[in-house]
Structure formats: structure tokens, C-alpha cells
Enzyme design. Structure first.
Site, PDB file in Angstrom:
ATOM      1  N   ASP A 190      -4.674 -65.292  50.683  1.00 49.59           N
ATOM      2  CA  ASP A 190      -3.600 -65.908  51.524  1.00 49.59           C
ATOM      3  C   ASP A 190      -3.656 -67.532  50.964  1.00 49.59           C
ATOM      4  OD1 ASP A 190      -1.803 -66.694  53.726  1.00 49.59           O
ATOM      5  OD2 ASP A 190      -3.799 -67.431  54.690  1.00 49.59           O
TER       6      ASP A 190
HETATM    7 MG   LIG Z   1      -2.752 -68.237  56.254  1.00 45.36          MG
END
Ligand SMILES: [Mg+2]
Length: 242
Positions: A8
Site C-alpha cells: 500500500d
Molecule cells: Mg494506506
């Protein structure tokens, strides 16, 4: 064994909160809105978080929330909410201007380069994320990046991961889903997304290390690994034998 990593971006590799604050403060000066105080930024963060949760639940579309968060915020602090759309446009670009890494994310990704394929997996907008990846140098370090704007679906939607898995199968022949690890700070998008598509999940939650409270009673998706510092990724990846 883990054979590919999905990182991420915001809140995991990059300190999104620091970039967010800097971008809003810069634009407040540019617009002549006066000082943007810490209390104002906290208000914005609260409004913004609530809208992103709506997006994850599929209750609103992204173009709507991007503007609505500023409309709400401006209404609260006494700025003309009609400026929201133009402000948001500038904000998207300004977001890429401040690069702050979480832990030593740049060094870690550089160190792992060539040892394991690594990809970015982000729900951000294409303009902001492309600029951020370039400015941070992560575009050169990662083997690829998947951005929801381009794919047409957001994490945790399993459809976000369809092109991801296709690419990984091409890059790492014979790779199985349980050999893919997603590392992210969000239980609702990264970890739930990983669970939805059947890959392994690693929850990065540095705020616990800083003493923030975690709701232990909240229902959580399946977490395979938990880390408080990105350096702990070395313990999860057994790279010594490969
Ligand atoms: Mg994040």
C-alpha cells in the site's frame, strides 16, 4: 514462502498525513485563507476519514467525496464552500509535493529490489499517485504500481486485484495466491482486500507503537502478520535461502 509483495502506498510507504497537512497549509496561504491550525487539520482529517469509509463501503463515488470533504470542512471553518472543487484540484497536485517516508521505506524497498518482486497497490487518484511515486523515486524501485483510478475498482473490491494477479502470474511463473503478501495500514481496504482475493495479509500499524489506542473489540478481517515497523518485513520474508 512469500514470492511477491504488494505495498500500500499512503500511510504505509509514504507518510500521507504529513504530506496532507503540508499541502493544505500551502494552499491556505495561496488562497489567503489565513493560518490553518492543528485543530482545523484535525477537523479536516475527521471529515475526510468518514468520507473514505463511505467510499470503501461503496456508498459514494470518489469524485463526489473529493469535493464534498472540502465543502464540509470549509463550512465548518467559515470558508466559502463553493471554492471546494477548484481547491481540491490544486490539492491533488500539491499532495505530491511533500515526500515523507514511513520508517525507512525507501531504503527497505531498495534493499529488497531484485530479491523479491514488489508492487504498489493504491486507492489514490492517478494524478496524485503518479506524481508521488515519481518524486519519491519509488517508481524506479518498485516493479510496478496498481492504482485504483486506472483499474476502475478500489481496494477492498476483489476486482481491484484481477489485473494485479494477472501481472504477478506473468512476472512470477507458477506463483500461488498464498505466496503473495499485501502490506498495508488499513484493515478495511488493504487487509480486507487481501482476504477477499485470498492472498496473505500484513497489517502495518505504527500508531500502536506511538501509544495510540486500538479497539480490541472491533471485528477484524483475517490478519496473517502484524508489524509496527516496516523493518519487520525482513523477518516475514525468509530471503536467506533464496
Ligand atoms: Mg494506506
Amino acid at each position: 514462502m512469500i514470492r511477491a509483495l504488494l505495498w500500500d502506498v499512503d500511510g504505509t510507504l509514504l507518510n500521507f498525513k504529513a504530506a496532507e497537512k503540508a499541502a493544505i497549509r500551502t494552499l491556505f496561504a495561496e488562497y489567503g485563507f489565513g493560518d490553518c491550525t492543528d485543530a482545523m487539520l484535525a477537523t479536516y482529517a475527521e471529515i475526510n476519514d468518514a468520507y473514505w469509509k463511505k467510499l470503501e463501503r461503496g456508498e459514494m463515488e470518489k469524485p463526489q467525496i473529493l469535493v464534498r470533504r472540502f465543502e464540509d470542512f470549509f463550512s465548518v471553518i467559515g470558508v466559502d464552500p463553493r471554492l471546494s472543487a477548484a481547491f481540491n484540484k490544486k490539492y491533488q497536485l500539491a499532495l505530491g509535493d511533500t515526500i515523507v517516508f514511513c520508517d525507512d521505506a525507501d531504503q527497505i524497498v531498495a534493499e529488497l529490489k531484485g530479491r523479491i518482486p514488489q508492487y504498489g497497490a493504491s486507492n489514490g487518484t492517478l494524478a496524485a499517485q503518479t506524481k508521488k511515486l515519481e518524486r519519491s523515486g519509488l517508481d524506479q524501485l518498485l516493479d510496478g504500481a496498481f492504482i485504483s483510478d486506472q483499474i476502475g475498482f478500489e481496494k477492498p473490491d476483489a476486482r481491484f486485484f484481477i489485473p494485479v494477479c494477472e501481472r504477478l502470474e506473468a512476472d512470477v511463473p507458477g506463483i500461488r495466491k498464498e505466496e503473495i503478501l499485501i502490506v498495508g495500514d488499513s484493515l478495511t481496504s488493504d487487509i480486507q482486500g487481501g482476504v477477499n482475493v485470498g492472498i496473505r495479509t500484513c497489517w502495518y500499524h505504527p500508531e500502536v507503537a506511538a501509544g495510540a489506542a486500538v479497539d480490541e473489540t472491533a471485528e477484524r478481517p483475517r490478519i496473517d502478520y502484524e508489524i509496527r515497523d516496516l523493518h519487520e518485513i525482513y523477518d516475514i520474508l525468509d530471503l536467506t535461502t533464496s
